[in-house]
Scaffold this active site. Structure first.
Site, PDB file in Angstrom:
ATOM      1  N   SER B  85       0.815  -1.217   0.000  1.00  0.00           N
ATOM      2  CA  SER B  85       0.000   0.000   0.000  1.00  0.00           C
ATOM      3  C   SER B  85       0.852   1.272   0.000  1.00  0.00           C
ATOM      4  O   SER B  85       0.367   2.347  -0.314  1.00  0.00           O
ATOM      5  CB  SER B  85      -0.924   0.008   1.227  1.00  0.00           C
ATOM      6  N   LYS B 122       0.962   4.518   7.032  1.00  0.00           N
ATOM      7  CA  LYS B 122       0.362   5.391   6.009  1.00  0.00           C
ATOM      8  C   LYS B 122       0.961   6.789   6.145  1.00  0.00           C
ATOM      9  O   LYS B 122       1.612   7.112   7.135  1.00  0.00           O
ATOM     10  CB  LYS B 122      -1.164   5.486   6.209  1.00  0.00           C
TER      11      LYS B 122
END
Lengths: 422, 164
Positions: B85, B122
């Site tokens: 990701s 993230k």
């Protein structure tokens, strides 16, 4: 006035587990001792259920199931790393630190201004840097600092920091009257019982008891506690932990052992571990004691709890020599037909390596050889993980080894057990 | 110069010791051939002499990667990445992250966040409508953090170690 702070980690083992398993936050969690025997750390949620410290796990299995208590095996490798991190951080706030236990440390904050905000900044920094919540108690001496920490922990209104030095004597006395005498540092269960028989029930009553009378009844240690409750400083900070005079390595087995072969493996393993500790504090041992015992809680089985002390020919830190002695001792005390549950090894008469007495028959070259071999083994085990290099006698399979059914990963000490992020 | 002195002093002492060892009490009761040979071997063995290394005064600690990667020893932890990701920012599956909890999570930095009890890596954005966790991969949508969600910043990623 002196200002001694006691910084104590809240539910330390559980808190360590929560750092790397955030889903355990706000859930009832306990950490169990070796072999998953007793409760050694409880989260706040578990304390509120009325589960006491050190209760055997099997006794609370039902209530645990009902409330969804999560039980973890103890992961001492992880806790030791977190403890080191916390202690090293704490050393930044004071020039004088005494590390009192794996999760408690005294700091001398004398001369610092605005102690309560100072302590709050200690608290928030530890929480941010390593994720461990702590409570701080500040007072004029160690006994009061301990008590102050107890108050900080127990009463929410203090916001985890309590400073006795900023409170009036009247306020303190009111507070002390609500604290049971057994909570005072150094009193213990038995001491508390005897004090209660004398009509001393609270910390306040102990504070205003007659020092002379206390001394004649209990001795100088208790008199010192009373003096400290009155604000005198009697017990100093011990900044350097004295080398241990005894090194003990004892553990229960995962399953009961009956054969000498298995017992030998266990005894060699424990001796090797004790010898490693001995070398890490640069000492030699002049004697080794070993014991084996059957399960005293099992009423039906035959009981046998022998022990033997073996003096060593020369003071040594060599695992091989110590194991040799331990085994000859084991052979003398072992009797077949019993089911053994625990064994232990104790190294006694410990002296610093530098104080090795010279003897007529000593072989300097052999000593050097032994030292380099032991150093090499220790280095390998430190770098590649403990148990990488061991004596064959410790056994390869170790059928008797501890049960640790639900142990978390060693997130900070093993490359292949790191936490995973997505 | 010091080494020169020891070379002269040492053999004599050793000689004495060896003589004592071979002719003394020890050899009378237990003639110890091994000891005798060892002492002789010591006598014949190399003694530090000759010229010291010209580089001796210039020895310094070799470069240590820990020093470069770890700013705060006590608050730094390692974590392993799973998934892709974050590949747009050069963080790939099985990479090793250096995470520092002492750093403040500012707008745009890569963080380890805890969202509903799970770790996630993230990019953190502070927007007028609140905090946003952004992946670096077209298949992943921005996650807008709602106030009722169980959310916290665990640490700030300071380095990514990627095997070539």
């Amino acid at each position: 006035m002196r200002a001694i702070a006691l910084v104590d980690c809240n539910n330390f083992y559980v808190s360590c587990e929560r750092v790397f398993q955030p889903k355990l936050e706000d859930k009832p969690v306990v950490v169990l001792s070796n072999n998953d025997g007793c409760v050694v750390s409880r989260s706040q949620e578990v304390k509120e259920l009325g589960i006491k410290m050190a209760v055997p796990w099997f006794q609370i299995k039902d209530i645990a199931k009902r409330h969804g208590i999560i039980a973890l095996s103890s992961n001492y490798t992880l806790y030791a790393d977190f403890s080191n991190r916390v202690m090293r951080l704490l050393s930044q706030w004071s020039p004088d630190q005494e590390i009192y236990s794996i999760d408690e440390s005294f700091l001398d904050l004398s001369g610092m201004s605005k102690l309560t905000p100072y302590a709050q900044s200690i608290r928030s920094t530890i929480k941010q840097y390593v994720g461990i919540p702590v409570c701080v108690g500040i007072a004029a001496n160690k006994t009061l600092a301990k008590l102050s920490n107890h108050v900080a922990k127990k009463y929410k209104c203090y916001n985890s920091v309590c400073n006795f030095n900023a409170m009036s004597t009247d306020d303190l006395d009111t507070l002390f009257s609500q604290i049971k005498v057994g909570e005072v540092w150094g009193i213990g269960k038995r001491g508390a019982k005897r004090l209660q028989q004398m009509g001393i029930n609270s910390a306040e009553e102990l504070k205003y008891s007659s020092a002379k009378h206390i001394r004649s009844e209990f001795g100088v240690t208790m008199e010192r506690i009373v003096a400290e409750l009155n604000g005198e400083a009697c017990i100093g900070l011990e900044e350097i932990t004295p080398s241990r005079q005894q090194i003990i390595c004892s553990r229960s087995f995962g399953v009961p052992i009956t054969t000498l072969t298995d017992l030998k493996q266990a005894v060699i393993s424990y001796t090797a571990r004790a010898a490693e500790k001995l070398r890490s504090q640069h000492s030699l041992s002049c004697g080794i004691q070993i014991y084996i015992r059957t399960n005293p809680h099992k009423e039906k089985g035959a009981q046998y709890q022998p022990s033997i002390l073996l003096p060593l020919f020369e003071p040594t830190d060599d695992t091989r020599v110590l194991c040799h002695a331990a085994l000859s001792g084991l052979r003398q005390i072992y009797r077949s037909g019993y089911s053994y549950q625990k064994s232990g090894v104790m190294l006694t008469e410990i002296i610093p390596t530098t104080a090795r007495p010279r003897t007529l028959f000593e072989d300097i070259a052999a000593q050097q050889k032994s030292r380099s071999l032991m150093t090499t083994i220790d280095q390998i085990n430190r770098r590649m993980g403990s148990g990488t290099m061991q004596l064959l006698g410790e056994g390869v399979k170790k059928n008797w080894a501890m049960r640790r059914g639900n142990m978390s990963q060693r997130y900070t000490t093993e490359w292949n057990e790191l936490a995973i992020v997505r | 110069m010091i080494s020169m002195q020891t070379t002269t002093a040492r053999p004599k002492r050793l000689e004495r010791q060896a003589r004592r060892a071979t002719h003394g009490l020890l050899s009378l009761t237990h003639p110890n051939k091994e000891l005798f040979h060892r002492k002789r071997a010591l006598l014949r063995g190399a003694v530090p002499a000759g010229f010291p290394s010209p580089a001796d005064d210039y020895v310094e600690q070799r470069i240590n990667l820990d020093e470069h990667l770890i700013q705060h020893r006590e608050s730094t932890f390692f974590m392993r990445v799973a998934g892709d990701s974050m590949r747009g920012l050069g963080i790939f599956d099985e990479d090793l992250l250096v995470v520092d909890r002492a750093l403040t999570a500012v707008h745009g930095c890569v963080v380890i966040a805890v969202l509903d009890g799970e770790f996630t890596v993230k990019q953190l954005l502070h927007t007028p409508s609140g905090k946003v966790l952004r992946a670096a991969h077209p298949n992943y949508l921005d996650q807008h953090i709602k106030p009722e969600q169980d959310f916290s910043i665990w640490g700030v990623v300071s380095w990514n170690i990627h095997k070539i």
